[in-house]
Design an enzyme around this catalytic site. Structure first.
Site, PDB file in Angstrom:
ATOM      1  N   CYS B 165       0.798  -1.232   0.000  1.00  0.00           N
ATOM      2  CA  CYS B 165       0.000   0.000   0.000  1.00  0.00           C
ATOM      3  C   CYS B 165       0.829   1.280   0.000  1.00  0.00           C
ATOM      4  O   CYS B 165       0.272   2.377  -0.067  1.00  0.00           O
ATOM      5  CB  CYS B 165      -0.978  -0.031   1.174  1.00  0.00           C
ATOM      6  SG  CYS B 165      -1.964  -1.536   1.156  1.00  0.00           S
ATOM      7  N   HIS B 294      -3.131   8.008   6.337  1.00  0.00           N
ATOM      8  CA  HIS B 294      -3.331   6.724   5.658  1.00  0.00           C
ATOM      9  C   HIS B 294      -4.690   6.149   6.103  1.00  0.00           C
ATOM     10  O   HIS B 294      -5.481   5.717   5.292  1.00  0.00           O
ATOM     11  CB  HIS B 294      -2.184   5.773   5.992  1.00  0.00           C
ATOM     12  CG  HIS B 294      -2.228   4.488   5.231  1.00  0.00           C
ATOM     13  ND1 HIS B 294      -2.280   4.442   3.866  1.00  0.00           N
ATOM     14  CD2 HIS B 294      -2.241   3.190   5.640  1.00  0.00           C
ATOM     15  CE1 HIS B 294      -2.320   3.171   3.462  1.00  0.00           C
ATOM     16  NE2 HIS B 294      -2.303   2.391   4.520  1.00  0.00           N
ATOM     17  N   HIS B 328      -9.960   1.762   0.172  1.00  0.00           N
ATOM     18  CA  HIS B 328      -8.498   1.743   0.193  1.00  0.00           C
ATOM     19  C   HIS B 328      -8.040   1.247  -1.180  1.00  0.00           C
ATOM     20  O   HIS B 328      -8.234   0.076  -1.515  1.00  0.00           O
ATOM     21  CB  HIS B 328      -8.025   0.813   1.306  1.00  0.00           C
ATOM     22  CG  HIS B 328      -6.544   0.792   1.496  1.00  0.00           C
ATOM     23  ND1 HIS B 328      -5.669   1.471   0.669  1.00  0.00           N
ATOM     24  CD2 HIS B 328      -5.764   0.175   2.431  1.00  0.00           C
ATOM     25  CE1 HIS B 328      -4.431   1.266   1.088  1.00  0.00           C
ATOM     26  NE2 HIS B 328      -4.466   0.482   2.151  1.00  0.00           N
TER      27      HIS B 328
END
Lengths: 245, 399
Positions: B165, B294, B328
């Protein structure tokens, strides 16, 4: 930055016959380089990466805990990914949580940082047939911008024949410890990677076509040879690097 | 060791296709409305309940000469390229600098694996892979990078960063270095990831998927939602011509060295990445006006990041996270959320945290719930943290 210096290297090829055919010293997988708790579940990709990385650090006499790292691989954790894709298309396919997080391209980079307690940045890179060349370029850029030393690890485990007929053999890993600028006593100096056509013996070109990460061969061969005349070596079908010392 | 500073680069164009819509205007509208774009998955069946950030508008066809690269990931990238004149900006850079001086770095986690899964279904059924499946052009991390390079006729360095990620945030770092070392005059950075069974079922097996729309930093959070997207950013060396454009100042990078799928509980690595970005840019914590978190809405991740922010900032700036809007987007998240941050810089607002009702009491800093249109940030940190404790923090400045 005028150049970067090679401080140490190591190469790993588990197939004995293939290993013997390589024009530089290589060794079998060394499972002792993987912490016991990780060993059982480690992929061949990770074993190749760890074996080569540990050997290069030892050769360079550097502590792995202090080195930023770049892990480069064409196909990454392909056997784990293949297993998951095979399971996913079964009606009752089972998804293992650890197999999932161990399928990411940066699996080897991550476990290396964890095993060595290394908090330096770790990257994972892929560029098809240019993977080794682009990894060297990324090393160049990091060393030119930040100075210091770093660990480059390039590896690929074989991928299933049905994914890519005629390609994906043999398993191979290599690692280089490189430093910014000219370092006294270093094995050789490397310039900035440049584009340029390959100059390879046909037998090597055939090997590299079957396993793109083997594009590291000419550089490793030169590193293993004690010569100091400047020479241009191929690092991919499209890229080359000038070495000296 | 003192890390030398790195010269800023200009962000001369950016574009994004996401669940919010086909371009940055659609993304901006969703951010201002703070409207969740998460819906039930249409692309394929999954054996559990959740919502996703899916791109539901039609995707363009790949041209016949590049058919080997055809996959959902490449199509998402091509769609983003076609929006709002972005392709023309790349062509202008090629004309100005030459194709060999324009590089391309892709950040992705699973590349074209969605299409591989379809090929595996055929393998199971027929015993052979489909004849038009091309492993190196579809599944490997670099596939969509090579596609974009050929589509655009670029001849500079081209590679993919795949660190889960944090992938496309680290792609921005690599691109900035290519310009700083004069390997390139301009670099196209692409963050692209597409929905696939592997990630959805994988995160579900880790018990991290929320059945409802996720609620980052909320006391009642239940986990994450997966999204997809393609974000493109054109970085160029600074010149008088692009002085009016926002700047990428630096990207801080670090490793937790802690656990494969859990962040360091105290956020040590995350704090290091943010501090490193500031150090590389020669800036101070007090100058940061806003942090794009995040904030995945996984409890471990959110609290680790919250502790990181508090440990680094004596007086934390306003913070928020957009995964309640878009899901996400995994390897694309760093680039997608850099685009969100650039919109905030250029259009003068703070994004909200869609889904936030009651901030987690352990989250000891101001989390912006609803968008703030009265605040124009000038210096923004945008965080992206990946599996294996691979951290990146992107520092951006208004023109």
């Amino acid at each position: 930055m005028e150049c970067m210096s090679l401080l140490g290297f190591g190469a790993c090829a588990p197939d004995a016959e293939f290993r013997a055919s390589l024009p530089f010293p290589a060794f079998d997988i060394n499972r002792q380089t993987i912490p016991p708790l990780l060993r059982r579940r480690s992929s061949q990709a990770m074993q190749l990466a760890f074996s080569a990385a540990a050997a290069a650090c030892e050769h360079a006499q550097r502590s792995p805990a202090t080195l930023p790292s770049i892990f480069a691989s064409v196909a990454g954790e392909i056997k784990t990914t293949d297993l998951l894709c095979t399971e996913l298309v079964k009606p009752e396919g089972v998804m293992s949580p650890s197999a999932f997080h161990n399928s990411v391209q940066n699996t080897a980079a991550a476990y290396w940082s964890i095993a060595q307690l290394c908090t330096q940045p770790a990257s994972a890179l892929a560029a098809g047939s240019d993977t080794f060349a682009m990894a060297l370029l990324e090393v160049w850029c990091q060393l030119a911008c930040q100075g210091g030393e770093l660990l480059l690890v390039c590896y690929d485990e074989p991928w299933p024949e049905y994914l890519d007929p005629g390609c994906g053999e043999s398993a191979f890993g290599c690692a280089l410890v490189l430093a910014a600028g000219m370092v006294e006593g270093s094995i050789m100096q490397l310039g900035r990677p440049q584009t340029g056509a390959p100059t390879l013996p046909p037998a090597w070109a055939a090997l590299i076509a079957k396993m793109p990460i083997l594009a590291a061969m000419p550089l490793l061969e030169r590193a293993a040879r004690a010569e100091n005349h400047p020479q241009v070596v191929s690092v991919s079908p499209a890229w080359q690097v000038e070495v000296s010392g | 060791m003192t890390i030398p500073q790195i010269p800023p680069v200009s962000v001369t164009a950016y574009q994004c296709v996401s669940a919010a819509g086909d371009d940055v205007e659609a993304l901006y509208s969703s951010l201002i409305d703070n409207r969740s774009c998460l819906k039930l998955l249409q692309l394929f069946d999954i054996p559990f309940e959740t919502v996703v950030g899916e791109v539901t508008s039609p995707l363009p066809e790949i041209r016949p000469s590049l058919k080997a690269y055809d996959c959902r990931n490449a199509r998402l990238a091509l769609k983003a390229l076609s929006q709002g004149g972005f392709r023309a900006e790349v062509e202008r850079a090629i004309a100005r600098y030459g194709a060999a001086r324009v590089g391309l770095i892709l950040g992705t986690s699973t590349s074209g694996i969605y299409d591989s899964e379809n090929a595996y279904a055929r393998l199971r059924q027929d015993g052979v892979m489909p004849g038009d499946f091309h492993f190196l052009q579809v599944q490997t991390a670099q596939a969509t990078a090579e596609f974009l390079r050929l589509e655009l006729g670029l001849h500079g360095p081209c590679y993919a960063i795949s660190t889960a990620c944090s992938s496309s945030a680290k792609a921005l770092a690599a691109a900035q270095r290519l310009i700083a070392t004069d390997c390139c005059d301009a670099v196209l950075v692409a963050g692209v990831d597409s929905l696939c069974r592997l990630t959805l079922r994988g995160f579900n097996s880790l018990q991290l998927i929320s059945p409802q729309a996720c609620r980052p930093m909320d006391a009642e959070r239940q986990g994450i939602n997966i999204g997809e997207g393609a974000a493109l950013l054109l970085l160029e060396k600074q010149s008088s011509d692009n002085a009016g454009r926002p700047r990428l100042l630096a990207v801080g990078e670090s490793s937790d060295a802690h656990h494969m799928s859990a962040p360091h509980p105290d956020g040590v690595g995350a704090a290091t990445a943010m501090a490193q970005a500031l150090r590389l840019a020669g800036r101070q914590v007090g100058e940061v006006d806003y942090i794009n978190l995040h904030a995945t809405a996984s409890t471990l991740n959110d609290l680790s990041e919250a502790r990181a922010v508090v440990s680094l900032f004596p007086n934390p700036p306003p913070c928020s996270g957009v995964k309640g809007l878009l899901g996400h987007t995994l390897g694309a998240a760093g680039a997608v959320e850099t685009v969100v941050s650039l919109l905030a810089l250029e259009r003068g607002f703070l994004p909200g945290t869609c889904g936030l009702k009651r901030p987690d009491p352990e989250c000891l800093f101001p989390v912006v719930a609803a968008p703030n249109l009265e605040f124009s940030p000038r210096l923004i940190l945008s965080n992206a943290f990946g599996f294996g404790g691979n951290n990146a923090s992107v520092l951006l400045e208004a023109a």
